[in-house]
Design an enzyme around this catalytic site. Structure first.
Site, PDB file in Angstrom:
ATOM      1  N   GLY A 263       0.777  -1.235   0.000  1.00 63.24           N
ATOM      2  CA  GLY A 263       0.000   0.000   0.000  1.00 63.24           C
ATOM      3  C   GLY A 263       0.806   1.281   0.000  1.00 63.24           C
ATOM      4  O   GLY A 263       0.276   2.336   0.344  1.00 63.24           O
ATOM      5  N   SER A 264       2.068   1.215  -0.415  1.00 68.14           N
ATOM      6  CA  SER A 264       2.839   2.469  -0.389  1.00 68.14           C
ATOM      7  C   SER A 264       2.306   3.464  -1.424  1.00 68.14           C
ATOM      8  O   SER A 264       2.309   4.677  -1.181  1.00 68.14           O
ATOM      9  CB  SER A 264       4.337   2.204  -0.601  1.00 68.14           C
ATOM     10  OG  SER A 264       4.588   1.713  -1.889  1.00 68.14           O
TER      11      SER A 264
ATOM     12  N   LEU B 277      -3.720  -6.990  -7.926  1.00 60.99           N
ATOM     13  CA  LEU B 277      -3.213  -8.057  -8.791  1.00 60.99           C
ATOM     14  C   LEU B 277      -4.284  -8.789  -9.589  1.00 60.99           C
ATOM     15  O   LEU B 277      -3.966  -9.444 -10.569  1.00 60.99           O
ATOM     16  CB  LEU B 277      -2.426  -9.085  -7.956  1.00 60.99           C
ATOM     17  CG  LEU B 277      -1.208  -8.525  -7.229  1.00 60.99           C
ATOM     18  CD1 LEU B 277      -0.429  -9.644  -6.550  1.00 60.99           C
ATOM     19  CD2 LEU B 277      -0.293  -7.773  -8.200  1.00 60.99           C
TER      20      LEU B 277
ATOM     21  N   LEU C 213      -7.476  -9.435 -12.140  1.00 60.94           N
ATOM     22  CA  LEU C 213      -8.002  -8.798 -13.354  1.00 60.94           C
ATOM     23  C   LEU C 213      -9.350  -8.140 -13.038  1.00 60.94           C
ATOM     24  O   LEU C 213     -10.203  -8.745 -12.395  1.00 60.94           O
ATOM     25  CB  LEU C 213      -8.184  -9.879 -14.421  1.00 60.94           C
ATOM     26  CG  LEU C 213      -8.406  -9.416 -15.850  1.00 60.94           C
ATOM     27  CD1 LEU C 213      -7.194  -8.642 -16.361  1.00 60.94           C
ATOM     28  CD2 LEU C 213      -8.679 -10.626 -16.748  1.00 60.94           C
TER      29      LEU C 213
ATOM     30  N   ASN D 196      -4.209   2.058 -13.982  1.00 60.94           N
ATOM     31  CA  ASN D 196      -3.356   1.112 -13.255  1.00 60.94           C
ATOM     32  C   ASN D 196      -1.924   1.632 -13.270  1.00 60.94           C
ATOM     33  O   ASN D 196      -1.522   2.330 -14.217  1.00 60.94           O
ATOM     34  CB  ASN D 196      -3.404  -0.259 -13.951  1.00 60.94           C
ATOM     35  CG  ASN D 196      -2.531  -1.290 -13.263  1.00 60.94           C
ATOM     36  OD1 ASN D 196      -2.595  -1.472 -12.052  1.00 60.94           O
ATOM     37  ND2 ASN D 196      -1.683  -1.969 -14.028  1.00 60.94           N
TER      38      ASN D 196
ATOM     39  N   HIS E 160       2.026   0.260 -13.150  1.00 63.55           N
ATOM     40  CA  HIS E 160       2.800  -0.970 -13.361  1.00 63.55           C
ATOM     41  C   HIS E 160       4.289  -0.639 -13.202  1.00 63.55           C
ATOM     42  O   HIS E 160       4.758   0.375 -13.736  1.00 63.55           O
ATOM     43  CB  HIS E 160       2.518  -1.510 -14.770  1.00 63.55           C
ATOM     44  CG  HIS E 160       3.202  -2.810 -15.030  1.00 63.55           C
ATOM     45  ND1 HIS E 160       2.733  -4.002 -14.517  1.00 63.55           N
ATOM     46  CD2 HIS E 160       4.337  -3.105 -15.709  1.00 63.55           C
ATOM     47  CE1 HIS E 160       3.554  -4.978 -14.880  1.00 63.55           C
ATOM     48  NE2 HIS E 160       4.531  -4.464 -15.604  1.00 63.55           N
TER      49      HIS E 160
ATOM     50  N   ASP F 172      -2.558  -5.188 -18.240  1.00 61.20           N
ATOM     51  CA  ASP F 172      -1.474  -4.284 -18.635  1.00 61.20           C
ATOM     52  C   ASP F 172      -1.489  -3.905 -20.108  1.00 61.20           C
ATOM     53  O   ASP F 172      -0.437  -3.624 -20.699  1.00 61.20           O
ATOM     54  CB  ASP F 172      -0.101  -4.907 -18.295  1.00 61.20           C
ATOM     55  CG  ASP F 172       0.033  -5.223 -16.815  1.00 61.20           C
ATOM     56  OD1 ASP F 172      -0.543  -4.489 -15.999  1.00 61.20           O
ATOM     57  OD2 ASP F 172       0.724  -6.200 -16.481  1.00 61.20           O
TER      58      ASP F 172
ATOM     59  N   GLU G 120       7.011   5.898  -8.801  1.00 59.96           N
ATOM     60  CA  GLU G 120       5.566   5.666  -8.683  1.00 59.96           C
ATOM     61  C   GLU G 120       4.929   6.634  -7.695  1.00 59.96           C
ATOM     62  O   GLU G 120       3.876   7.226  -7.964  1.00 59.96           O
ATOM     63  CB  GLU G 120       5.307   4.230  -8.244  1.00 59.96           C
ATOM     64  CG  GLU G 120       5.784   3.196  -9.247  1.00 59.96           C
ATOM     65  CD  GLU G 120       5.417   1.782  -8.843  1.00 59.96           C
ATOM     66  OE1 GLU G 120       4.280   1.568  -8.389  1.00 59.96           O
ATOM     67  OE2 GLU G 120       6.260   0.883  -8.972  1.00 59.96           O
TER      68      GLU G 120
END
Ligand code: GRF
Length: 197
Positions: free
Chosen positions: A21-22, A94, A96, A111, A113, A154, A183
């Site tokens: 959860g960062s 993680l 779908l 999202n 990635h 993705d 990120e």
């Protein structure tokens, strides 16, 4: 004279996260106190996930769900409908996203990635697996990608990529930490841009 207008309401974000959860925390902190963007809830599919502890420290409700509630019974979709988010952010999620949710919230799900898509993406290419693959391929550069979500892992349209070097002594953990810095910086800013223009 005062008039009410929906445009004065804050934009509502829902975060999905299943890990440490960062990124979720970086987003929550960024918008803490904002009158323009509000994190309405964090959805998590994993009891005991670090993200739940992190979120508990802020005034953000969390909602724990299972696979059936996401894919079969429609519980997650109904909860999203009730929350009416302007943007849904998969921040370390993680599973779908089912096609019905992707269709209902078309163009409103993004999202993050931890690599430079279209490379090192797809099912199983997450966390340390992703960074290990980048190192095994001898890449000199990695980074992060923020993209729209479509029904495939993705594969949605890119929004932003940011780059960092891969260094000779890197382990997957060291590279992950370098990418996470990107990120944490870019995800809140992309959300801000998408919500506020
Ligand atoms: C991040 O590297 C993100 O790109 C990926 O999962 C990781 C989640 O990390 N999708 P955290 O849970 O936000 O710390």
């Amino acid at each position: 004279m005062l008039t009410s207008s929906t445009s004065l309401l804050p934009k509502r974000i829902v975060l999905f996260a299943s890990g440490g959860g960062s990124n979720a925390e970086a987003v929550i902190k960024h918008f803490a106190g904002s009158t323009e963007v509000k994190v309405a809830a964090v959805f998590c599919n994993k009891a005991g996930a670090g993200v739940l502890d992190k979120v508990a420290a802020y005034q953000v409700p969390s909602f724990l769900f299972n696979r059936a509630e996401l894919n079969e019974t429609g519980v997650v979709e109904q909860k999203l409908i009730d929350l009416a988010p302007d943007l849904i952010v998969l921040a370390g999620f993680l599973w779908l996203m089912p096609a019905s949710i992707v269709e209902r919230f078309a163009g409103k799900i993004i999202n993050i990635h931890p690599a430079l898509l279209p490379n090192y993406g797809g099912k199983g290419m997450h966390g340390q697996h992703c960074h290990a693959a980048v190192l095994a391929a001898g890449e000199k550069q990695s980074g992060m990608t923020i993209h729209y979500v479509n029904p495939e892992y993705d594969k949605g349209d890119l929004i932003l990529q940011a780059y960092c070097p891969v260094k000779p002594a890197d382990t997957p953990e060291v590279l992950a930490a370098r990418v996470l810095q990107l990120e944490h910086y870019y995800l809140p800013r992309v959300i801000e841009q998408l919500c506020l223009g």
